[in-house]
Design an enzyme around this catalytic site. Structure first.
Site, PDB file in Angstrom:
ATOM      1  N   ASP A   1       1.033  -1.091  -0.444  1.00 25.48           N
ATOM      2  CA  ASP A   1       0.230  -0.023  -0.147  1.00 25.48           C
ATOM      3  C   ASP A   1       0.808   0.951  -0.005  1.00 25.48           C
ATOM      4  O   ASP A   1       1.108   1.585   0.686  1.00 25.48           O
ATOM      5  CB  ASP A   1      -1.043   0.429   1.337  1.00 25.48           C
TER       6      ASP A   1
ATOM      7  N   TYR B   1      -8.204  14.822  -8.708  1.00 21.82           N
ATOM      8  CA  TYR B   1      -7.748  14.316  -9.524  1.00 21.82           C
ATOM      9  C   TYR B   1      -6.388  14.451 -10.641  1.00 21.82           C
ATOM     10  O   TYR B   1      -5.207  14.991 -10.601  1.00 21.82           O
ATOM     11  CB  TYR B   1      -8.355  13.169 -10.657  1.00 21.82           C
TER      12      TYR B   1
ATOM     13  N   LYS C   1      -2.198  15.729  -9.958  1.00 19.41           N
ATOM     14  CA  LYS C   1      -1.686  15.213 -11.653  1.00 19.41           C
ATOM     15  C   LYS C   1      -0.733  16.748 -11.710  1.00 19.41           C
ATOM     16  O   LYS C   1       0.693  16.480 -12.086  1.00 19.41           O
ATOM     17  CB  LYS C   1      -2.497  14.796 -12.484  1.00 19.41           C
TER      18      LYS C   1
END
Length: 248
Positions: free
Chosen positions: A58, A153, A157
């Site tokens: 993980d 997201y 990024k």
């Protein structure tokens, strides 16, 4: 080329598996990391060339990341390449409706996990003899242009791009090269909805072209094959006809 050791995160499916197959075919020894052991072992079975060590990890857990790179060092003695690939898009959600837990889940995997793996790789590459190595971060074209309902997201990024630049700067004295690949519409399970239709900037739902994920893998291999004196700082590989240039 001397045989190299590569760690790939998110190696059980999609881009990670495709890159693992490509790097195995190039003769590299692989360490395959991801949360689920079963798909990692399937990737290892598909990598018929060389050795593929499976280490369920993980990447949001600092102790698990430390254990991954410690096992890599113990088994192979060094690390030449980290493909920092593990990530998630999250559930498409309008910004006003995005819950704190969903935000944290995307940030923890897409940003904190990338940082933790890069940090551990950096420590190993800096201390090994001969010194140095390469880190390739999986960004996204969303680091340049967002999709609707993708605030977590997109934000992560963009942050990965900053991380890539910082690692490149700090790695210079130690022969550690860091680059980023920004991918658009590679055909994987994560992008399966593209062919049936996804939301566009003007609110329409429309299908989008995709490309073979093997094309991404070949691009990563090209980045990895360069000598440490050369670096692809940023690469964009995408489906030619997708709505990226002129999006919106």
């Amino acid at each position: 080329m001397p045989q190299q050791i590569a760690v790939i995160t998110g190696a059980g499916t999609g881009v990670g598996r495709a890159v693992a197959l490509e790097l195995a075919a190039s003769g590299r020894q692989l360490v395959l990391a991801g949360r689920r052991a079963e798909p990692l072992h399937e990737t290892a079975r598909l990598c018929t060339a060389g050795t593929a060590l499976v280490v369920p990890t993980d990447v949001t857990d600092p102790a698990a990341v430390d254990a991954l790179f410690a096992e890599t060092a113990e088994r192979f003695g060094r690390l030449d390449l980290l493909f920092n690939n593990a990530g998630t898009f999250g559930t498409p959600t309008p910004v006003e409706d995005l819950g704190h837990a969903e935000w944290r889940a995307v940030v923890d995997l897409n940003l904190t996990g990338v940082f933790l793996c890069a940090q551990a790789a950096f420590r190993l590459m800096k201390s090994q003899d001969p010194q140095g190595g390469r880190i390739v971060n999986n960004g996204s074209i969303s680091a340049h242009v967002p999709r609707p309902h993708s605030v977590a997201y997109t934000a992560t990024k963009h942050a990965v791009t900053g991380l890539t630049k910082s690692l490149s700067l700090e790695g210079r004295p130690y022969r550690i090269a860091c680059g980023q690949i920004d991918i658009g519409n590679a055909a994987t399970d994560m992008t399966a909805a593209m062919s049936s239709g996804v939301r566009q900037a003007d609110g329409r739902i429309a299908p989008e072209p995709t490309m073979d994920v093997a094309d991404v893998a070949r691009t990563v291999r090209h980045m990895a094959d360069l000598p440490l004196a050369a670096n692809v700082q940023f690469a964009t590989v995408m489906a030619t006809a997708m709505p990226y240039i002129g999006r919106g």
